[in-house]
Design a protein around this motif. Sequence first.
Motif, mmCIF file in Angstrom:
data_model
loop_
_atom_site.group_PDB
_atom_site.id
_atom_site.type_symbol
_atom_site.label_atom_id
_atom_site.label_comp_id
_atom_site.label_asym_id
_atom_site.label_seq_id
_atom_site.Cartn_x
_atom_site.Cartn_y
_atom_site.Cartn_z
ATOM 1 N N UNK A 12 0.832 -1.208 0.000
ATOM 2 C CA UNK A 12 0.000 0.000 0.000
ATOM 3 C C UNK A 12 0.865 1.256 0.000
ATOM 4 N N UNK A 13 1.965 1.241 0.756
ATOM 5 C CA UNK A 13 2.859 2.391 0.787
ATOM 6 C C UNK A 13 3.566 2.583 -0.555
ATOM 7 N N UNK A 14 3.973 1.491 -1.195
ATOM 8 C CA UNK A 14 4.630 1.604 -2.497
ATOM 9 C C UNK A 14 3.702 2.248 -3.521
ATOM 10 N N UNK A 15 2.418 1.843 -3.501
ATOM 11 C CA UNK A 15 1.445 2.437 -4.424
ATOM 12 C C UNK A 15 1.235 3.915 -4.113
ATOM 13 N N UNK A 16 1.167 4.245 -2.815
ATOM 14 C CA UNK A 16 0.977 5.642 -2.416
ATOM 15 C C UNK A 16 2.166 6.507 -2.813
ATOM 16 N N UNK A 17 3.376 5.985 -2.657
ATOM 17 C CA UNK A 17 4.574 6.730 -3.032
ATOM 18 C C UNK A 17 4.608 6.980 -4.532
ATOM 19 N N UNK A 18 4.224 5.974 -5.312
ATOM 20 C CA UNK A 18 4.152 6.159 -6.762
ATOM 21 C C UNK A 18 3.138 7.232 -7.128
#
Length: 381
Positions: free
Chosen positions: A153-159
């Motif tokens: 979820x954090x990786x998607x948010x950072x992208x």
Amino acid sequence: ARLVSCDALSKSYDGKRYQFRDISLGVASGSRTGLIGINGVGKSTLMKCLAGLESPDAGTVAFEGRPVVLYVEQEPASGPRRGNPHPHADARLWTVADALTEPMVAGPSADTPEATAVAQALLAVRAYWGATAAQKSAALTETDTAQAEAQEKMAAAMNLMGSVDGGWELDEQLEELAGRLDVGSAEFRGRPVASLSGGERKRVALAAALAQRADVLLLDEPTNHLDWEAIDWLADHLNRATKKKGAAGQLSLLLVTHDRYFLERTCDEVLELDSAAVYRYQTGGSYETFLRRREERVAAENADLGRQAERLKREAAWDAKSPRARQAKSKSRSAAYLDLKEANAQVVGDRAVSAATAGGGADLGAAAEMAAKAQGRRKPG
């Protein structure tokens, strides 16, 4: 430059009794204006018409140069605005974090490039906050599955944050504004908005609005429910914001308030909605100047009405005596008499409607004094 203007704007209660009638005014870049009047005369309705959120009965509202116009209502809602994307089907799950990152610009401004870019950045910040909360929750559970889901979820948010313009700057600004208004802690952001008090909802709405880079900010009773420290900070913040240059020039401020202290701190001119008409006063931030000029206006209007009443008496006596078969001059005089009678009845009628619909018909100056005393604040030095 004028950003918002209205021409011959009218709005009635029932087609006969008017909140405002045939008014024309403009909001210029960098202007700082207070809209005041006794309760119930139509100030909020006028603000919504200027924001393009409510249709007038007659007249037009124009936005020049596609400014971003944002209206903050007097009593913010406890759920998402209609038409806005939100993560919960159940409004009871709508959290402070959702409200802080909700795009608030509506009406004609919503599809401007500036408002669209801010809306995208807000939704990216929402995703980032959600991922941050998920990581904290996963750390407490100490399960591999929860931690893997949180990392994803954090990786998607950072992208997402990296793909929008100004996402990190907006995140920082929202954190600062929410903190200043005591609604910024991670724990508070997780609370349902429906559980908040009216004052807490107001603080959340103000923090969100101040971060959304509006060109014209319409604030309806912004000091309601706020303590003097928050009001002091808000006045300073708005004063700084109206001096900064933006895409459409300096921020323009139009606010409804009964708070004399706040009005003097933030506004250098006053619009008064009274008897279905709007009157403009250049005050330089002095409420005493407004009261004096208002008194002068009312005295002049009363004198005019007195002269009209005397003339109507004379014309009514002449009209009663005049023969039916009038000469051209007599017909002209009779028509003028009827016009005067109609105009006088309209003014008197608008005054009566304004007094009847006002909340208790309280005196404007007294209402402002009472509001300032009720806040229990010190006067600025």
